[in-house]
Design a protein around this motif. Structure first.
Motif, mmCIF file in Angstrom:
data_model
loop_
_atom_site.group_PDB
_atom_site.id
_atom_site.type_symbol
_atom_site.label_atom_id
_atom_site.label_comp_id
_atom_site.label_asym_id
_atom_site.label_seq_id
_atom_site.Cartn_x
_atom_site.Cartn_y
_atom_site.Cartn_z
ATOM 1 N N LEU A 145 4.494 -3.197 -3.665
ATOM 2 C CA LEU A 145 5.262 -2.637 -4.773
ATOM 3 C C LEU A 145 4.286 -1.824 -5.609
ATOM 4 N N TRP A 146 4.518 -0.507 -5.663
ATOM 5 C CA TRP A 146 3.662 0.417 -6.415
ATOM 6 C C TRP A 146 4.274 0.651 -7.782
ATOM 7 N N THR A 250 7.549 8.536 -4.109
ATOM 8 C CA THR A 250 6.231 8.168 -4.618
ATOM 9 C C THR A 250 5.844 9.058 -5.792
ATOM 10 N N ASN A 251 6.171 10.339 -5.697
ATOM 11 C CA ASN A 251 5.845 11.274 -6.781
ATOM 12 C C ASN A 251 6.569 10.902 -8.076
ATOM 13 N N MET A 252 7.753 10.309 -7.948
ATOM 14 C CA MET A 252 8.458 9.849 -9.144
ATOM 15 C C MET A 252 7.653 8.758 -9.855
ATOM 16 N N VAL A 253 6.994 7.903 -9.083
ATOM 17 C CA VAL A 253 6.140 6.872 -9.676
ATOM 18 C C VAL A 253 4.886 7.516 -10.262
ATOM 19 N N ALA A 267 1.311 5.175 0.738
ATOM 20 C CA ALA A 267 1.560 5.777 -0.575
ATOM 21 C C ALA A 267 0.261 6.014 -1.332
ATOM 22 N N GLN A 268 -0.779 5.226 -1.018
ATOM 23 C CA GLN A 268 -2.059 5.397 -1.710
ATOM 24 C C GLN A 268 -2.618 6.800 -1.543
ATOM 25 N N GLY A 269 -2.370 7.399 -0.374
ATOM 26 C CA GLY A 269 -2.862 8.754 -0.151
ATOM 27 C C GLY A 269 -2.292 9.735 -1.154
ATOM 28 N N LYS A 334 -8.696 8.206 3.424
ATOM 29 C CA LYS A 334 -7.755 9.245 2.988
ATOM 30 C C LYS A 334 -6.302 8.795 3.171
ATOM 31 N N LYS A 335 -6.038 8.012 4.203
ATOM 32 C CA LYS A 335 -4.668 7.629 4.544
ATOM 33 C C LYS A 335 -4.148 6.493 3.678
ATOM 34 N N GLY A 336 -5.072 5.674 3.150
ATOM 35 C CA GLY A 336 -4.647 4.515 2.371
ATOM 36 C C GLY A 336 -4.427 3.287 3.222
#
Length: 411
Positions: A145-146, A250-253, A267-269, A334-336
């Motif tokens: 959960l991000w 993810t960009n919304m977060v 999503a970390q990337g 880079k990928k997370g």
């Protein structure tokens, strides 16, 4: 689809050399097209090009669900690429059984893959009848959960430490004009979110009884009823998302338009490309902060049978490169994701990646649904949860009954 019949019909054409390409040019197909993913792919291409060969990028926009049918169609239609991405598990099983994929056992033996790739289940997912058919490149875990720290600050509530606190904070987020939970509209996202809820809230044993043992009685029982209640909460919290792609969610977060997202560690990337710092700008809760177990799914590359000898040598070089320690570090940072090798040092890992490494080191792992279910069963599950999240009139009880029927017929 009867791959064996197709293989027989295409025996003379399955491996047409690329006439216009150099012998060492190798087309590699994949579905990594977001900002963070593209940065990670560039590391693979750079490492492969350093061998004297050339990575010819064959990115296919969209999710794996969009890309895989295209990849399969090319392979079965006599227009194979040099290498192609699939997830760990059973997605390429019929292609292997049809004789359309290369046996990499010699490459794996030379590289001591059985000794260095951890956990062993990664290589087991590449193994059919004792032969190894793919090169694992990462361990991707869905179970995160991000959270946007800024969104919760704006809403005047503390950053949640678990799923229940997150649900309780939803009204404050909504009052501040923030979507509590960002969930993209693609079926794999809603299905994956449900799977994460099941593992985190019902636990590993129940998860494996349902997806591993295909126990329809458990799937219809009270433990899963609680999971569907949580999925109903998630559906309600995600109502205002209005995006399709996972990286848009993810960009919304990242921008504070959403409080959180259930999504894999890839999503970390995106956070990294946006210049955000784990623990400062965003937080991550493995197992939704409830049950710190991660899956050992992820990505692997398969190599279609080619008749061109030089390209076959290039395939060997690429397989070796993908598992090389330096490539593993550069790509996964880079990928997370986490490296597939147990002998690499990731001093540069951020706080969230370190959490994943710690869980992996403790052995708190489980095989994911890509490894436990056939592609057909996965598709049925995706269709169900796509409808469930889109149709508020479908009750959790009705959805659970359909889910139990899917599990009863699953293979």
């Amino acid at each position: 689809m009867n791959f064996r019949a197709i293989a027989a019909a295409l025996a003379a054409t399955v491996a047409i050399p690329f006439a216009a390409a150099n012998a060492t040019d190798l087309e590699v197909t994949h579905w990594w097209t977001s900002g963070g993913e593209a940065a990670a792919v560039a590391e693979l291409a750079k490492a492969f090009d350093a061998t004297g060969n050339k990575w010819v990028d064959g990115a296919i926009a969209g999710s794996g669900g969009t890309a895989r049918p295209i990849m399969v169609s090319r392979i079965t239609g006599g227009d194979p690429m040099g290498a192609t991405q699939f997830n760990h598990g059973r997605q390429a099983e019929e292609l292997v059984e049809a004789g359309l994929m290369r046996d990499l056992t010699d490459v794996a033996t030379k590289g001591n893959w059985k000794e260095v790739i951890r956990p062993a289940s990664l290589l087991e997912s590449c193994t059919i009848d004792g032969k190894i058919y793919c090169a694992p490149v990462n361990i991707h875990s869905w179970q995160w959960l991000w959270l946007s720290n800024g969104a919760f600050e704006k809403a005047g509530v503390a950053v949640p430490k678990n799923w229940d606190e997150f649900v309780a904070a939803a009204p404050a987020l909504e009052k501040a004009g923030i979507v509590p939970l960002a969930v993209g509209g693609q079926p794999w996202q809603t299905s994956g979110a449900f799977d994460v809820l099941m593992l985190s809230l019902a636990g590993k044993d129940v998860f494996l009884k349902v997806f591993g043992d295909k126990d329809a009685e458990v799937a219809a029982g009270p433990e899963i009823a609680k999971v569907f209640k949580a999925a109903d909460d998630a559906r309600r919290m995600a109502k205002g998302t209005n995006v399709q792609d996972w990286n848009q969610a993810t960009n919304m977060v990242i921008t504070g338009k959403a409080g959180g997202q259930i999504m894999g560690d890839w999503a970390q990337g995106e956070f990294q490309v946006a210049g955000q710092v784990a623990g400062k700008d965003y937080s991550c809760l493995p197992g939704l902060g409830v049950n710190e177990v991660i899956a050992t799914g992820g990505d692997a590359f398969y190599f279609p049978v080619l008749e061109d000898g030089e390209k076959s040598k290039a395939q060997d070089a690429l397989a070796e490169t993908l598992v090389d320690p330096k490539t593993q570090v550069a790509f996964n940072l880079k990928k997370g994701s986490l490296p597939v090798r147990g002998d690499v040092d990731l001093d540069a890992a951020n706080d969230c990646m370190k959490k994943g490494l710690d869980i992996l080191a403790k052995g708190n792992v489980v095989q994911w649904t890509d490894q436990l279910l056939s592609p057909d069963s996965q598709k049925q599950k995706e269709d169900l949860f796509s409808e469930f999240f889109a149709n508020a009139s479908m009750t959790p009880e009705d959805a659970q009954k359909r889910f139990a029927d899917i599990i009863a017929a699953a293979d």
